[in-house]
Scaffold this active site. Structure first.
Site, PDB file in Angstrom:
ATOM      1  CG  ASP A 111      -0.308  -0.220   2.539  1.00  0.00           C
ATOM      2  OD1 ASP A 111       0.917  -0.482   2.605  1.00  0.00           O
ATOM      3  OD2 ASP A 111      -1.018  -0.137   3.563  1.00  0.00           O
ATOM      4  CG  ASP A 114       7.245   5.987   6.235  1.00  0.00           C
ATOM      5  OD1 ASP A 114       7.547   7.054   5.671  1.00  0.00           O
ATOM      6  OD2 ASP A 114       7.179   5.880   7.470  1.00  0.00           O
ATOM      7  CB  VAL A 164      -2.190   9.117   3.724  1.00  0.00           C
ATOM      8  CG1 VAL A 164      -1.553  10.454   3.398  1.00  0.00           C
ATOM      9  CG2 VAL A 164      -1.273   7.965   3.301  1.00  0.00           C
ATOM     10  CG  ASP A 170      -4.870   0.461   9.125  1.00  0.00           C
ATOM     11  OD1 ASP A 170      -3.847   0.371   8.413  1.00  0.00           O
ATOM     12  OD2 ASP A 170      -4.895   0.092  10.312  1.00  0.00           O
TER      13      ASP A 170
HETATM   14  P1  IMP Z   1       7.860   1.071   6.023  1.00  0.00           P
HETATM   15  O1  IMP Z   1       8.300  -0.284   6.459  1.00  0.00           O
HETATM   16  O2  IMP Z   1       8.439   2.158   6.894  1.00  0.00           O
HETATM   17  O3  IMP Z   1       8.141   1.338   4.556  1.00  0.00           O
HETATM   18  O4  IMP Z   1       6.288   1.166   6.274  1.00  0.00           O
HETATM   19  C1  IMP Z   1       5.384   0.549   5.430  1.00  0.00           C
HETATM   20  C2  IMP Z   1       4.149   0.055   6.156  1.00  0.00           C
HETATM   21  O5  IMP Z   1       3.734   0.967   7.169  1.00  0.00           O
HETATM   22  C3  IMP Z   1       2.991  -0.053   5.179  1.00  0.00           C
HETATM   23  O6  IMP Z   1       2.809  -1.390   4.785  1.00  0.00           O
HETATM   24  C4  IMP Z   1       1.795   0.447   5.960  1.00  0.00           C
HETATM   25  O7  IMP Z   1       1.070  -0.638   6.503  1.00  0.00           O
HETATM   26  C5  IMP Z   1       2.349   1.261   7.094  1.00  0.00           C
HETATM   27  N1  IMP Z   1       2.223   2.711   6.852  1.00  0.00           N
HETATM   28  C6  IMP Z   1       3.232   3.591   6.606  1.00  0.00           C
HETATM   29  N2  IMP Z   1       2.775   4.823   6.422  1.00  0.00           N
HETATM   30  C7  IMP Z   1       1.436   4.734   6.531  1.00  0.00           C
HETATM   31  C8  IMP Z   1       0.368   5.718   6.419  1.00  0.00           C
HETATM   32  O8  IMP Z   1       0.565   6.920   6.162  1.00  0.00           O
HETATM   33  N3  IMP Z   1      -0.892   5.245   6.602  1.00  0.00           N
HETATM   34  C9  IMP Z   1      -1.182   3.942   6.876  1.00  0.00           C
HETATM   35  N4  IMP Z   1      -0.219   2.995   6.969  1.00  0.00           N
HETATM   36  C10 IMP Z   1       1.075   3.387   6.810  1.00  0.00           C
HETATM   37 MG    MG Z   2      -1.222  -0.765   8.049  1.00  0.00          MG
END
Ligand code: IMP
Ligand code: MG
Length: 186
Positions: A111, A114, A164, A170
């Site tokens: 989705d 980050d 977001v 969510d």
């Molecule tokens: P990462 O491992 O830091 O890249 O984070 C990715 C995961 O964090 C995604 O699969 C989402 O489930 C969750 N996530 C990160 N940012 C958001 C956001 O703005 N809204 C909802 N879920 C997020």
């Molecule tokens: Mg999530």
């Protein structure tokens, strides 16, 4: 944002939904483009979409229907955030794939990226299972958060650094059913 701009919303926002980043129409147009691009890139192979539950489920369902030709789907669930709005940096596999990806052309569907930690972990995990190819696709990429050499094969939209919700994303399991992507201000 006025209520009229959310007139296609499934429920009136509750005061904690802020700026609209991607409208329903923008999402649908982009998903069609991504589906066409993936179909063209597959060149006759049957791609296996690996959708990461739960956030990518709405995106994956629409993307799958935008791919003209045979396509399969499987699901993994990971937990990285719990109910918090910041990454814990810890990725745990909660549900693994149903079938082997040996020799398959796999496209991981997320989705949002980050920090990129979740996707990096999953790429590493699946690469060890000898797929024929392994690509990554994310509806959203948060600008400037990933390492400079971080590459995603298919990106829907880049968004600014705000938390977001909507279209699968969510906060504490809420707002996944919004048809657009908007800032969460609650
Ligand atoms: P990462 O491992 O830091 O890249 O984070 C990715 C995961 O964090 C995604 O699969 C989402 O489930 C969750 N996530 C990160 N940012 C958001 C956001 O703005 N809204 C909802 N879920 C997020
Ligand atoms: Mg999530």
């Amino acid at each position: 944002m006025t209520n009229s701009t959310r007139s296609n919303s499934v429920f009136p926002a509750e005061g904690d939904i802020g700026e609209m980043y991607v409208t329903e129409e923008q999402i649908q147009n982009r998903v069609r483009e991504l589906g066409a691009q993936i179909a063209a890139d597959c060149d006759g192979q049957v791609p296996l979409l690996v959708a990461i539950l739960k956030g990518s489920v709405i995106f994956a369902a629409d993307l799958m229907r935008a791919i003209a030709g045979p396509v399969e789907i499987d699901f993994m669930a990971v937990s990285s955030y719990g109910d918090a709005t910041e990454s814990s940096g810890v990725v745990k596999i909660v549900k693994d794939l149903d079938s082997s990806i040996l020799g398959r052309d796999v496209i991981l569907i997320e989705d949002i990226i980050d920090s990129g930690l979740t996707m990096a972990y999953l790429v590493d995990h699946l690469a060890g299972q000898q797929p024929a190819s392994l690509k990554t696709c994310s509806l959203l990429v948060r600008e400037g958060q990933q390492a400079p050499d971080y590459k995603v094969d298919y990106v829907g939209f880049e968004i600014p650094p705000a938390f977001v919700v909507g279209y699968g994303l969510d906060v504490a399991q809420r707002y996944r059913n919004l048809p657009y992507i908007a800032a969460y201000t609650g």
